[in-house]
Write a protein that holds these residues in place. Structure first.
Motif, PDB file in Angstrom:
ATOM      1  N   THR A 127     -22.134  45.806  16.696  1.00 56.48           N
ATOM      2  CA  THR A 127     -22.249  46.334  15.341  1.00 56.48           C
ATOM      3  C   THR A 127     -22.903  47.707  15.400  1.00 56.48           C
ATOM      4  OG1 THR A 127     -24.414  45.295  15.065  1.00 56.48           O
ATOM      5  CG2 THR A 127     -22.483  43.991  14.416  1.00 56.48           C
ATOM      6  N   GLY A 128     -23.058  48.326  14.237  1.00 53.45           N
ATOM      7  CA  GLY A 128     -23.676  49.650  14.195  1.00 53.45           C
ATOM      8  C   GLY A 128     -25.098  49.636  14.727  1.00 53.45           C
ATOM      9  N   SER A 129     -25.894  48.660  14.299  1.00 54.11           N
ATOM     10  CA  SER A 129     -27.289  48.586  14.758  1.00 54.11           C
ATOM     11  C   SER A 129     -27.356  48.293  16.248  1.00 54.11           C
ATOM     12  CB  SER A 129     -28.046  47.515  13.968  1.00 54.11           C
ATOM     13  OG  SER A 129     -27.462  46.238  14.178  1.00 54.11           O
ATOM     14  N   ARG A 130     -26.447  47.443  16.732  1.00 57.42           N
ATOM     15  CA  ARG A 130     -26.447  47.120  18.162  1.00 57.42           C
ATOM     16  C   ARG A 130     -26.058  48.343  18.994  1.00 57.42           C
ATOM     17  NH1 ARG A 130     -23.613  41.058  18.161  1.00 57.42           N
ATOM     18  NH2 ARG A 130     -25.341  40.023  17.082  1.00 57.42           N
ATOM     19  N   LEU A 131     -25.117  49.121  18.483  1.00 57.53           N
ATOM     20  CA  LEU A 131     -24.726  50.337  19.198  1.00 57.53           C
ATOM     21  C   LEU A 131     -25.906  51.296  19.287  1.00 57.53           C
ATOM     22  CD1 LEU A 131     -22.534  52.021  20.557  1.00 57.53           C
ATOM     23  CD2 LEU A 131     -21.907  52.897  18.292  1.00 57.53           C
ATOM     24  N   GLY A 132     -26.646  51.420  18.184  1.00 57.24           N
ATOM     25  CA  GLY A 132     -27.829  52.282  18.195  1.00 57.24           C
ATOM     26  C   GLY A 132     -28.858  51.820  19.212  1.00 57.24           C
ATOM     27  N   ASN A 133     -29.077  50.505  19.286  1.00 52.16           N
ATOM     28  CA  ASN A 133     -30.029  49.957  20.250  1.00 52.16           C
ATOM     29  C   ASN A 133     -29.551  50.158  21.687  1.00 52.16           C
ATOM     30  OD1 ASN A 133     -32.031  49.005  18.487  1.00 52.16           O
ATOM     31  ND2 ASN A 133     -30.902  47.127  18.072  1.00 52.16           N
ATOM     32  N   LEU A 134     -28.239  50.027  21.902  1.00 55.64           N
ATOM     33  CA  LEU A 134     -27.685  50.247  23.234  1.00 55.64           C
ATOM     34  C   LEU A 134     -27.900  51.694  23.676  1.00 55.64           C
ATOM     35  CD1 LEU A 134     -24.271  48.329  23.364  1.00 55.64           C
ATOM     36  CD2 LEU A 134     -26.265  47.974  24.817  1.00 55.64           C
ATOM     37  N   VAL A 135     -27.613  52.614  22.759  1.00 52.71           N
ATOM     38  CA  VAL A 135     -27.798  54.035  23.072  1.00 52.71           C
ATOM     39  C   VAL A 135     -29.260  54.314  23.423  1.00 52.71           C
ATOM     40  CG1 VAL A 135     -27.735  56.368  22.124  1.00 52.71           C
ATOM     41  CG2 VAL A 135     -25.847  54.798  21.679  1.00 52.71           C
ATOM     42  N   GLN A 136     -30.173  53.751  22.638  1.00 51.89           N
ATOM     43  CA  GLN A 136     -31.603  53.949  22.898  1.00 51.89           C
ATOM     44  C   GLN A 136     -31.993  53.390  24.260  1.00 51.89           C
ATOM     45  OE1 GLN A 136     -33.900  55.617  20.775  1.00 51.89           O
ATOM     46  NE2 GLN A 136     -35.019  55.533  22.704  1.00 51.89           N
ATOM     47  N   THR A 137     -31.439  52.224  24.601  1.00 53.29           N
ATOM     48  CA  THR A 137     -31.739  51.601  25.899  1.00 53.29           C
ATOM     49  C   THR A 137     -31.232  52.469  27.042  1.00 53.29           C
ATOM     50  OG1 THR A 137     -31.560  49.409  24.885  1.00 53.29           O
ATOM     51  CG2 THR A 137     -31.428  49.521  27.294  1.00 53.29           C
ATOM     52  N   TYR A 138     -30.015  53.007  26.888  1.00 54.50           N
ATOM     53  CA  TYR A 138     -29.448  53.871  27.928  1.00 54.50           C
ATOM     54  C   TYR A 138     -30.260  55.154  28.078  1.00 54.50           C
ATOM     55  CZ  TYR A 138     -25.204  50.999  28.157  1.00 54.50           C
ATOM     56  OH  TYR A 138     -24.313  49.978  28.336  1.00 54.50           O
ATOM     57  N   VAL A 139     -30.635  55.745  26.949  1.00 49.79           N
ATOM     58  CA  VAL A 139     -31.408  56.997  26.982  1.00 49.79           C
ATOM     59  C   VAL A 139     -32.750  56.763  27.673  1.00 49.79           C
ATOM     60  CG1 VAL A 139     -32.630  58.691  25.562  1.00 49.79           C
ATOM     61  CG2 VAL A 139     -30.288  58.035  24.983  1.00 49.79           C
ATOM     62  N   ASP A 140     -33.401  55.638  27.342  1.00 48.79           N
ATOM     63  CA  ASP A 140     -34.689  55.321  27.972  1.00 48.79           C
ATOM     64  C   ASP A 140     -34.526  55.169  29.482  1.00 48.79           C
ATOM     65  OD1 ASP A 140     -35.843  55.367  25.493  1.00 48.79           O
ATOM     66  OD2 ASP A 140     -35.854  53.184  25.229  1.00 48.79           O
ATOM     67  N   ALA A 141     -33.440  54.484  29.893  1.00 48.56           N
ATOM     68  CA  ALA A 141     -33.201  54.290  31.327  1.00 48.56           C
ATOM     69  C   ALA A 141     -32.970  55.612  32.031  1.00 48.56           C
ATOM     70  CB  ALA A 141     -32.008  53.358  31.534  1.00 48.56           C
ATOM     71  N   ILE A 142     -32.154  56.462  31.423  1.00 47.66           N
ATOM     72  CA  ILE A 142     -31.844  57.770  32.023  1.00 47.66           C
ATOM     73  C   ILE A 142     -33.102  58.627  32.101  1.00 47.66           C
ATOM     74  CG2 ILE A 142     -30.554  59.916  31.689  1.00 47.66           C
ATOM     75  CD1 ILE A 142     -28.336  58.181  30.402  1.00 47.66           C
ATOM     76  N   ASN A 143     -33.915  58.616  31.033  1.00 49.32           N
ATOM     77  CA  ASN A 143     -35.154  59.397  31.031  1.00 49.32           C
ATOM     78  C   ASN A 143     -36.132  58.910  32.091  1.00 49.32           C
ATOM     79  OD1 ASN A 143     -34.303  61.075  28.991  1.00 49.32           O
ATOM     80  ND2 ASN A 143     -35.256  59.874  27.362  1.00 49.32           N
ATOM     81  N   ASN A 144     -36.035  57.631  32.439  1.00 50.73           N
ATOM     82  CA  ASN A 144     -36.907  57.073  33.477  1.00 50.73           C
ATOM     83  C   ASN A 144     -36.343  57.286  34.871  1.00 50.73           C
ATOM     84  OD1 ASN A 144     -38.778  56.127  31.608  1.00 50.73           O
ATOM     85  ND2 ASN A 144     -37.711  54.181  31.346  1.00 50.73           N
ATOM     86  N   GLY A 145     -35.187  57.936  34.945  1.00 52.97           N
ATOM     87  CA  GLY A 145     -34.599  58.247  36.242  1.00 52.97           C
ATOM     88  C   GLY A 145     -33.854  57.106  36.889  1.00 52.97           C
ATOM     89  N   THR A 146     -33.488  56.085  36.107  1.00 52.90           N
ATOM     90  CA  THR A 146     -32.740  54.951  36.663  1.00 52.90           C
ATOM     91  C   THR A 146     -31.308  54.963  36.150  1.00 52.90           C
ATOM     92  OG1 THR A 146     -33.439  53.518  34.832  1.00 52.90           O
ATOM     93  CG2 THR A 146     -34.820  53.541  36.821  1.00 52.90           C
ATOM     94  N   VAL A 147     -30.466  54.185  36.820  1.00 50.96           N
ATOM     95  CA  VAL A 147     -29.081  54.063  36.398  1.00 50.96           C
ATOM     96  C   VAL A 147     -29.001  52.970  35.337  1.00 50.96           C
ATOM     97  CG1 VAL A 147     -26.729  53.507  37.111  1.00 50.96           C
ATOM     98  CG2 VAL A 147     -28.215  54.799  38.643  1.00 50.96           C
ATOM     99  N   PRO A 148     -28.506  53.261  34.137  1.00 52.34           N
ATOM    100  CA  PRO A 148     -28.412  52.227  33.106  1.00 52.34           C
ATOM    101  C   PRO A 148     -27.584  51.041  33.587  1.00 52.34           C
ATOM    102  CG  PRO A 148     -27.950  54.401  32.190  1.00 52.34           C
ATOM    103  CD  PRO A 148     -27.995  54.556  33.676  1.00 52.34           C
ATOM    104  N   CYS A 149     -28.043  49.860  33.253  1.00 48.89           N
ATOM    105  CA  CYS A 149     -27.352  48.625  33.655  1.00 48.89           C
ATOM    106  C   CYS A 149     -26.964  47.861  32.395  1.00 48.89           C
ATOM    107  CB  CYS A 149     -28.253  47.774  34.538  1.00 48.89           C
ATOM    108  SG  CYS A 149     -27.585  46.135  34.883  1.00 48.89           S
ATOM    109  N   LEU A 150     -25.688  47.568  32.257  1.00 51.70           N
ATOM    110  CA  LEU A 150     -25.200  46.906  31.061  1.00 51.70           C
ATOM    111  C   LEU A 150     -25.838  45.529  30.893  1.00 51.70           C
ATOM    112  CD1 LEU A 150     -23.243  46.902  28.652  1.00 51.70           C
ATOM    113  CD2 LEU A 150     -21.591  45.782  30.129  1.00 51.70           C
TER     114      LEU A 150
END
Length: 480
Positions: free
Chosen positions: A148-171
């Motif tokens: 859903t829209g909210s889930r997509l937003g949360n996914l994006v936030q999770t990916y951004v946090d992972a990338i900012n931490n220098g890790t490879v995002p994991c689904l």
């Protein structure tokens, strides 16, 4: 674009546990990738292949066929084809002719009425929209989890946090994080629904405890349904258990409010009804011969009037029992001062009062026991409702998982079939080229052998003829 797809396994992982060889199994991505819908605008070619008419989908299928060859340019050209075939479970193609015949009008396409557009373009656009609205599915994360829209937003936030931490995002990890957030919100939403509905439907005090518990069960059923609708991947039913505890606590709070409302209502009504009795006692109206009988009549009148009070609630008996206890000392005093009674009558009156008090105590205990049984029955009903809805959700999730697995399996079987066919075709082509090459080599070898034999024969003939002298010279001359 294909360039991004080719880099996907370098930028994101599907599973948190890497493969034993350290490589990401790209085939995992097909489990949550959408259908591949390719739209080709300004299509001016003919939908033909080898002189035969083909469909749009066949056009795409042909475009995705791998080009034979192992040279670097061919490998680079095949890479996006391989990725599209590997990552996407289904492929669909739509071609669009020019929307207008005059190229100059393209810059004003937004202002041109649809009726003035190319009829063929309108037809293609209609087919495209129909397919999208009818067959295209929303983004999913595997196991039927809809984004859903909210889930997509949360996914994006999770990916951004992972990338900012220098890790490879994991689904897989992202889905776990998303599930934690979504399930916490689902518990809160369900609990709020329960409280809101209970406040709207319950009029305190309820006449009986089952009246309150029946409303509770109905509201709880709805709350569980709300939780099931908005939750997913609730491993070990962690969040559903939280909801059970919260609803049990809020049910307890409503029961306390119900008892408190009943207590204050009954006490207020009984105070009004017993006001005359208390006034008569304070004025000494019953401290006369025959006063005990008058007292009992007056108290009975209070009890009868109290029974007529509507919606007293669950504390009705307890409140009246406490009233009777408060009257024990008064009744004994009136009984002892009643000169119209003999000692034997007084003893009988005391025994009768004790028996009545004991009977009312037993009745109150029976009611309390019944209350416990009703609460236990309600908890069992709650457990049953939770299990029923959980079973339905698990069956639905199982169907979604099976559907996704079938979707992935169909894709893999199709890919395998295509690879086999292409492999057979490639082997056939390689064999055909090898046979042709071998045939040419054999012909060349034969030609070379014949030429060598002829050269040898010619040398021998020359030598033989040269030995014949003048005759041999004439033969050679004539052969030339």
């Amino acid at each position: 674009g294909p360039g991004y797809v080719t880099k996907l396994t370098e930028l994101i992982r599907a599973k948190s546990s890497p493969r034993s060889d350290g490589l990401e199994d790209a085939r995992e991505f097909v489990g949550f990738f959408p259908d591949f819908i390719w739209t080709v605008r300004d299509f001016t070619l003919e939908l033909k292949l080898d002189g035969h008419c083909i469909t749009e989908d066949q056009y795409l299928e042909n475009a995705l066929k791998l080009v034979s060859g192992q040279d670097p340019q061919t490998l680079v050209s095949n890479r996006p084809r391989e990725c599209i075939r590997q990552f996407f479970p289904r492929w669909k193609c739509f071609v669009f002719v020019w929307p207008v015949s005059d190229p100059q009008l393209l810059s004003k396409i937004e202002s041109i009425p649809e009726s003035q557009m190319n009829p063929k373009f309108q037809e293609q656009l209609k087919n495209f929209c129909s397919y999208i609205f009818t067959h295209a599915t929303g983004k999913r994360l595997g196991e039927g989890i809809l984004v859903t829209g909210s889930r997509l937003g949360n996914l994006v936030q999770t990916y951004v946090d992972a990338i900012n931490n220098g890790t490879v995002p994991c689904l897989e990890n992202a889905v776990k994080t998303l599930a934690e957030r979504e399930n916490s919100a689902a518990v809160q939403r369900a609990a709020e629904h329960y409280s809101e509905q209970m406040a709207q439907r319950v009029r305190l005090p309820t006449d009986t405890l089952p009246e309150l518990l029946d409303v509770h069960s109905a509201c709880e059923k709805e709350a569980i349904a709300v939780f099931m609708e908005h939750s997913f991947k609730d491993d070990q039913w962690k969040f559903q258990k939280k909801l059970v505890v919260i609803i049990e606590e809020r049910k307890g709070a409503f029961m306390e409010q119900n008892e408190s409302a009943s207590l204050s209502h009954c006490q207020a009504e009984l105070d009004k009804l017993s006001a005359s009795l208390r006034e008569s006692i304070s004025h000494g109206a019953f401290y006369v011969p025959g006063g005990h009988s008058l007292y009992l009549e007056a108290r009975k009148k209070v009890e009868q009037d109290y029974e007529q009070v509507p919606r007293k609630g669950v504390k009705a008996s307890e409140v009246f029992q406490n009233f009777l206890k408060s009257q024990i000392t008064v009744e004994e005093s009136i009984l002892q001062s009643d000169k119209a009674l003999s000692d034997g009558q007084r003893v009988m009156a005391v025994e009768l009062a004790k028996n009545e008090a004991l009977e009312k105590e037993l009745e109150l205990m029976r009611q309390q026991q019944k209350k416990k049984e009703q609460e236990i029955e309600t908890r069992m009903r709650s457990f049953s409702e939770n299990m029923d809805q959980l079973q339905k959700k698990m069956e639905m999730e199982r169907e979604n998982i099976l559907r996704d697995q079938e979707r992935v399996l169909d894709h893999k079987l199709k890919a395998l079939r295509d690879l086999l066919l292409e492999g057979i075709e490639k082997k056939y082509e390689d064999l055909r080229r090898e046979i042709k090459l071998r045939d040419e080599e054999i012909k060349a070898l034969k030609k070379s052998l014949i030429e060598k034999i002829l050269d040898v024969v010619r040398d021998i003939l020359i030598k033989i003829l040269s030995l014949l002298g003048d005759v041999g010279v004439k033969i050679l001359s004539s052969a030339k």
